[in-house]
Motif scaffolding. Sequence first.
Motif, short mmCIF file in Angstrom:
data_model
loop_
_atom_site.label_atom_id
_atom_site.label_comp_id
_atom_site.label_asym_id
_atom_site.label_seq_id
_atom_site.Cartn_x
_atom_site.Cartn_y
_atom_site.Cartn_z
N PRO A 65 37.89 34.07 43.81
CA PRO A 65 38.33 34.32 42.42
C PRO A 65 37.72 33.35 41.43
CG PRO A 65 40.10 33.37 43.73
CD PRO A 65 39.02 33.73 44.69
N ILE A 66 37.45 32.12 41.84
CA ILE A 66 36.82 31.18 40.91
C ILE A 66 35.41 31.64 40.57
CG2 ILE A 66 35.87 28.85 40.73
CD1 ILE A 66 38.31 27.82 42.21
N ALA A 67 34.68 32.11 41.59
CA ALA A 67 33.32 32.61 41.35
C ALA A 67 33.34 33.84 40.45
CB ALA A 67 32.65 32.93 42.68
N ALA A 68 34.31 34.76 40.69
CA ALA A 68 34.40 35.96 39.85
C ALA A 68 34.75 35.61 38.41
CB ALA A 68 35.44 36.92 40.44
N LEU A 69 35.69 34.72 38.24
CA LEU A 69 36.08 34.31 36.89
C LEU A 69 34.93 33.60 36.18
CD1 LEU A 69 38.39 34.12 34.85
CD2 LEU A 69 39.09 31.98 35.93
N ARG A 70 34.21 32.78 36.91
CA ARG A 70 33.06 32.10 36.31
C ARG A 70 32.00 33.10 35.88
NH1 ARG A 70 29.19 27.68 39.46
NH2 ARG A 70 27.67 27.43 37.79
N ALA A 71 31.76 34.13 36.74
CA ALA A 71 30.77 35.14 36.39
C ALA A 71 31.14 35.88 35.11
CB ALA A 71 30.60 36.13 37.55
N VAL A 72 32.43 36.24 34.99
CA VAL A 72 32.88 36.94 33.78
C VAL A 72 32.68 36.08 32.54
CG1 VAL A 72 34.91 37.87 32.61
CG2 VAL A 72 34.53 38.39 35.02
N LEU A 73 33.09 34.83 32.62
CA LEU A 73 32.99 33.94 31.46
C LEU A 73 31.53 33.65 31.12
CD1 LEU A 73 35.90 31.45 32.25
CD2 LEU A 73 35.91 33.42 30.70
N ALA A 117 39.00 39.25 34.02
CA ALA A 117 39.23 37.80 34.06
C ALA A 117 40.70 37.48 34.28
CB ALA A 117 38.74 37.16 32.75
N LEU A 118 41.58 38.27 33.67
CA LEU A 118 43.01 38.05 33.84
C LEU A 118 43.44 38.29 35.28
CD1 LEU A 118 45.82 37.49 32.70
CD2 LEU A 118 45.98 39.92 32.09
N ARG A 119 42.91 39.36 35.89
CA ARG A 119 43.28 39.65 37.28
C ARG A 119 42.82 38.55 38.22
NH1 ARG A 119 40.67 43.73 39.07
NH2 ARG A 119 39.71 44.64 37.22
N GLN A 120 41.63 37.99 37.97
CA GLN A 120 41.16 36.89 38.79
C GLN A 120 42.01 35.64 38.60
OE1 GLN A 120 38.93 37.11 41.20
NE2 GLN A 120 38.87 39.28 40.68
N THR A 121 42.43 35.40 37.34
CA THR A 121 43.30 34.26 37.08
C THR A 121 44.65 34.44 37.78
OG1 THR A 121 42.25 33.98 34.92
CG2 THR A 121 44.34 32.85 35.27
N GLU A 122 45.17 35.66 37.75
CA GLU A 122 46.43 35.93 38.44
C GLU A 122 46.29 35.73 39.94
OE1 GLU A 122 47.22 39.86 37.17
OE2 GLU A 122 48.24 39.25 35.30
N ARG A 123 45.15 36.16 40.48
CA ARG A 123 44.93 35.97 41.92
C ARG A 123 44.82 34.48 42.25
NH1 ARG A 123 40.12 36.98 45.75
NH2 ARG A 123 41.21 37.08 47.73
N LEU A 124 44.18 33.72 41.37
CA LEU A 124 44.13 32.28 41.57
C LEU A 124 45.54 31.70 41.62
CD1 LEU A 124 41.24 30.79 39.41
CD2 LEU A 124 41.65 30.44 41.84
#
Length: 366
Positions: free
Chosen positions: A149-157, A175-182
């Motif tokens: 999830p950190i990699a996915a969130l970083r890619a989005v940002l 990005a929100l879904r990845q943050t929620e998963r984190l």
Amino acid sequence: MGVSVTGAGRRRRSLWSRFWEGVRPVDPFRSVKAALGALVIVTVAITTLLTIVAVHSAIELRVIALLAAIASLVVTQFVAHGLAAPLDEMTDAARWMARGDYSRRVRVDRRDELGELAGTFNRMAADLEAADRHRKELVANVSHELRTPIAALRAVLENVVDGVSEADPTTMDIALRQTERLGRLVEHLLDLSRLDNGVVPLHSRRFEVWPYLAGVLKEANMTKGQGHSRTDVHLHLDVTPSDMVAYADTERLHQVVANLIDNAVKHSPPHGRVTVRARPGRAPLSLELEVLDEGPGIPEADRERVFERFGRSASAEGGDGGTGLGLAIARWAVDLHGGRIGVAESPRGCRIRVTLPGDTSKLELT
């Protein structure tokens, strides 16, 4: 006839076992109390014998008393050393355990209470060593899981910052879904006590397989180039029937699918293809899932070892430097469901098959 002979032999062994256990309190080799009693008997016998010798000889009584005292001390020292040696060994091992070294064991070469204590001590040390290893592996697993999830969130940002994509509701929702998963993964750290006790709750529910797996593949596409350097591998989803419904813990299943895809992408050839295939199982709401790649495959000798923690096949040595935790985490999550995971035969590449039992309560009612 053979049955009666076998039964008679079993009864004789049982009678002998009861007799052997019954004489234990008077066996100095199997009872500390009996050993101390034997020490007293031997000491008294030596003193009595020397006294008789003194009475029937010209030796002075004080010389006999001195010899009796020396003999008693020698015998007592011999017995005391035999009783104290295992205790000293356990004390030394306990000091090492207090420093964090749980590999120390004590010898179990006695049949008395001290031998039983030594065996119990070794079992305790083994349990503590396993618990410490499990704690370290759990931290490694959680760290491994946080990467996705950190990699996915970083890619989005990064895409938003570089102007590749707009900060529209769809992108922000990812990005929100990845943050929620984190957040959910961090909450799992609070479950350490339950994990150490082997009690991990499953929150299983019905879900539509196609949109769920499509979301997992979409996240996997976004993380390519972050967790690993492969960006040329194509991901394909095959769900039949397209409206199929399964029953599982979607968070745990996400761990399984994401790690299997990550492993397949790493070992795919240039411009290879990874296929995620889902079919209904035999039981109600059960699921049969396969992840196929076009890589070198896994040798038959390594097909069980790759699911061990930090286990890697010989073909992966010297590869991307992965931690070897992905497949171990996948098996852990599948085992929680009561399912099965393994490497299936494939004419090309590697095919890993996962079978989840579905809603077992429906099976119990039928």
